[in-house]
Design an enzyme around this catalytic site. Sequence first.
Site, PDB file in Angstrom:
ATOM      1  N   SER A 124       1.159   2.734   8.054  1.00 34.68           N
ATOM      2  CA  SER A 124       1.537   3.618   6.942  1.00 34.68           C
ATOM      3  C   SER A 124       2.712   4.479   7.357  1.00 34.68           C
ATOM      4  O   SER A 124       2.857   4.836   8.538  1.00 34.68           O
ATOM      5  CB  SER A 124       0.363   4.531   6.558  1.00 34.68           C
ATOM      6  OG  SER A 124       0.782   5.487   5.596  1.00 34.68           O
ATOM      7  N   TYR A 175      -6.236  10.418   8.974  1.00 33.78           N
ATOM      8  CA  TYR A 175      -5.809   9.099   8.491  1.00 33.78           C
ATOM      9  C   TYR A 175      -4.466   8.722   9.117  1.00 33.78           C
ATOM     10  O   TYR A 175      -4.288   7.618   9.641  1.00 33.78           O
ATOM     11  CB  TYR A 175      -5.709   9.123   6.959  1.00 33.78           C
ATOM     12  CG  TYR A 175      -4.965   7.959   6.350  1.00 33.78           C
ATOM     13  CD1 TYR A 175      -5.578   6.719   6.194  1.00 33.78           C
ATOM     14  CD2 TYR A 175      -3.639   8.086   5.917  1.00 33.78           C
ATOM     15  CE1 TYR A 175      -4.888   5.632   5.632  1.00 33.78           C
ATOM     16  CE2 TYR A 175      -2.943   7.029   5.365  1.00 33.78           C
ATOM     17  CZ  TYR A 175      -3.567   5.799   5.212  1.00 33.78           C
ATOM     18  OH  TYR A 175      -2.887   4.736   4.667  1.00 33.78           O
TER      19      TYR A 175
HETATM   20  P1  NAP Z   1      -7.326   0.152  -1.743  1.00 32.30           P
HETATM   21  O1  NAP Z   1      -6.760  -0.113  -3.077  1.00 32.30           O
HETATM   22  O2  NAP Z   1      -8.220   1.317  -1.546  1.00 32.30           O
HETATM   23  O3  NAP Z   1      -8.074  -1.178  -1.236  1.00 32.30           O
HETATM   24  C1  NAP Z   1      -8.709  -1.152   0.012  1.00 32.30           C
HETATM   25  C2  NAP Z   1      -9.259  -2.522   0.330  1.00 32.30           C
HETATM   26  O4  NAP Z   1      -9.887  -2.459   1.618  1.00 32.30           O
HETATM   27  C3  NAP Z   1     -10.314  -2.981  -0.640  1.00 32.30           C
HETATM   28  O5  NAP Z   1     -10.194  -4.380  -0.818  1.00 32.30           O
HETATM   29  C4  NAP Z   1     -11.621  -2.656   0.086  1.00 32.30           C
HETATM   30  O6  NAP Z   1     -12.652  -3.532  -0.302  1.00 32.30           O
HETATM   31  C5  NAP Z   1     -11.223  -2.918   1.515  1.00 32.30           C
HETATM   32  N1  NAP Z   1     -12.030  -2.229   2.515  1.00 32.30           N
HETATM   33  C6  NAP Z   1     -12.242  -0.903   2.658  1.00 32.30           C
HETATM   34  N2  NAP Z   1     -13.049  -0.666   3.705  1.00 32.30           N
HETATM   35  C7  NAP Z   1     -13.363  -1.876   4.222  1.00 32.30           C
HETATM   36  C8  NAP Z   1     -14.153  -2.303   5.310  1.00 32.30           C
HETATM   37  N3  NAP Z   1     -14.819  -1.423   6.077  1.00 32.30           N
HETATM   38  N4  NAP Z   1     -14.238  -3.620   5.578  1.00 32.30           N
HETATM   39  C9  NAP Z   1     -13.593  -4.534   4.810  1.00 32.30           C
HETATM   40  N5  NAP Z   1     -12.828  -4.186   3.756  1.00 32.30           N
HETATM   41  C10 NAP Z   1     -12.711  -2.870   3.468  1.00 32.30           C
HETATM   42  O7  NAP Z   1      -6.161   0.314  -0.649  1.00 32.30           O
HETATM   43  P2  NAP Z   1      -4.633  -0.139  -0.655  1.00 32.30           P
HETATM   44  O8  NAP Z   1      -3.832   0.958  -1.260  1.00 32.30           O
HETATM   45  O9  NAP Z   1      -4.483  -1.516  -1.177  1.00 32.30           O
HETATM   46  O10 NAP Z   1      -4.326  -0.095   0.909  1.00 32.30           O
HETATM   47  C11 NAP Z   1      -4.403  -1.234   1.726  1.00 32.30           C
HETATM   48  C12 NAP Z   1      -3.900  -0.845   3.122  1.00 32.30           C
HETATM   49  O11 NAP Z   1      -2.575  -0.313   3.027  1.00 32.30           O
HETATM   50  C13 NAP Z   1      -4.744   0.230   3.803  1.00 32.30           C
HETATM   51  O12 NAP Z   1      -4.842  -0.035   5.196  1.00 32.30           O
HETATM   52  C14 NAP Z   1      -3.945   1.500   3.573  1.00 32.30           C
HETATM   53  O13 NAP Z   1      -4.206   2.478   4.555  1.00 32.30           O
HETATM   54  C15 NAP Z   1      -2.531   0.962   3.647  1.00 32.30           C
HETATM   55  N6  NAP Z   1      -1.541   1.809   2.956  1.00 32.30           N
HETATM   56  C16 NAP Z   1      -1.639   2.036   1.620  1.00 32.30           C
HETATM   57  C17 NAP Z   1      -0.680   2.836   0.996  1.00 32.30           C
HETATM   58  C18 NAP Z   1      -0.705   3.136  -0.479  1.00 32.30           C
HETATM   59  O14 NAP Z   1       0.081   3.995  -0.923  1.00 32.30           O
HETATM   60  N7  NAP Z   1      -1.518   2.462  -1.285  1.00 32.30           N
HETATM   61  C19 NAP Z   1       0.361   3.395   1.760  1.00 32.30           C
HETATM   62  C20 NAP Z   1       0.407   3.144   3.117  1.00 32.30           C
HETATM   63  C21 NAP Z   1      -0.538   2.339   3.717  1.00 32.30           C
HETATM   64  P3  NAP Z   1     -14.123  -3.034  -0.775  1.00 32.30           P
HETATM   65  O15 NAP Z   1     -13.942  -2.135  -1.949  1.00 32.30           O
HETATM   66  O16 NAP Z   1     -14.851  -4.286  -1.071  1.00 32.30           O
HETATM   67  O17 NAP Z   1     -14.687  -2.311   0.420  1.00 32.30           O
END
Ligand code: NAP
Length: 251
Positions: free
Chosen positions: A149, A163
């Site tokens: 991130s 985080y």
């Molecule tokens: P999101 O919409 O909250 O989706 C998170 C995903 O991770 C879901 O599919 C969830 O599935 C799964 N997950 C959570 N805990 C888990 C676990 N213990 N084991 C297996 N699966 C798990 O998040 P996102 O925004 O797509 O983010 C994805 C990645 O990008 C993350 O690592 C986040 O930190 C990073 N990121 C996001 C942003 C942003 O602005 N969105 C920015 C920088 C970095 P379930 O619901 O089935 O648990």
Amino acid sequence: MTTAEQGQGAVIVTGASRGIGAAIAEKLADDGYGVVVNYAADADGAESVVSAIRARGGRAMAVRADVAAPGDVADMFQRAQRELGPLAALVNNAGTVGEQARIDEQDADELTRLMQVNIVGPMVCAKHAVHAMSTAHGGNGGSIVNIASLAAQTGGRGGTVPYAATKGALVTFTHGLSNEVAPEGIRVNSVSPGLIDTDMAAAAPWAKEVAAHSPIGRIGRPDEIAATVSWLISPAASFITGSDITVSGGR
Ligand code: NAP
């Protein structure tokens, strides 16, 4: 299983039931990989990603595994290779923001869970991926991409300092692991997204402010992260390892 049936081999995308992980899974299936759409709780979300991939002629299966549970992870790697062929890549995407609070108000158990999901889980997944892909273990080589991130560079805001620290650890892990396994045919890189339009971003109260101050004038889309991951694991990035690619629309 013949090479043709294996296509380009198997890829595991953790946390692919929605958001960035779902976009990565769909893009890698379009690239010809058999994709494990991993999830922890949202089975319906994962199945709808699998259905979308299959509707376009791709190969995918949903596998429930909490990345913080080592037994779940071991089972997922076994199933992936049994059903989709030799592992070609791992994308450590699953992550959680954890409790959003100042450090003096953080619950210690919540902090432990945050570390398990965002750091220990990706490391345990990488352990299995190296076992499967390393030429030292009889594998064909491959690629690992860790989704970090921009927060690793800024230190986080609004109660997300722990985080941000987990994502900093992931970038350091990427760098060190890349040196450890480069002679064994495995490249390891990370992608550091800025704010991307997902459920996680919707929970961030500062999303509108970030969009207003972004040089590009908006937050990012999941497919823009997926395109970067696709390129990183492709032969086009064959000399890139140990790198962290920021995908943030500038600043
Ligand atoms: P999101 O919409 O909250 O989706 C998170 C995903 O991770 C879901 O599919 C969830 O599935 C799964 N997950 C959570 N805990 C888990 C676990 N213990 N084991 C297996 N699966 C798990 O998040 P996102 O925004 O797509 O983010 C994805 C990645 O990008 C993350 O690592 C986040 O930190 C990073 N990121 C996001 C942003 C942003 O602005 N969105 C920015 C920088 C970095 P379930 O619901 O089935 O648990």
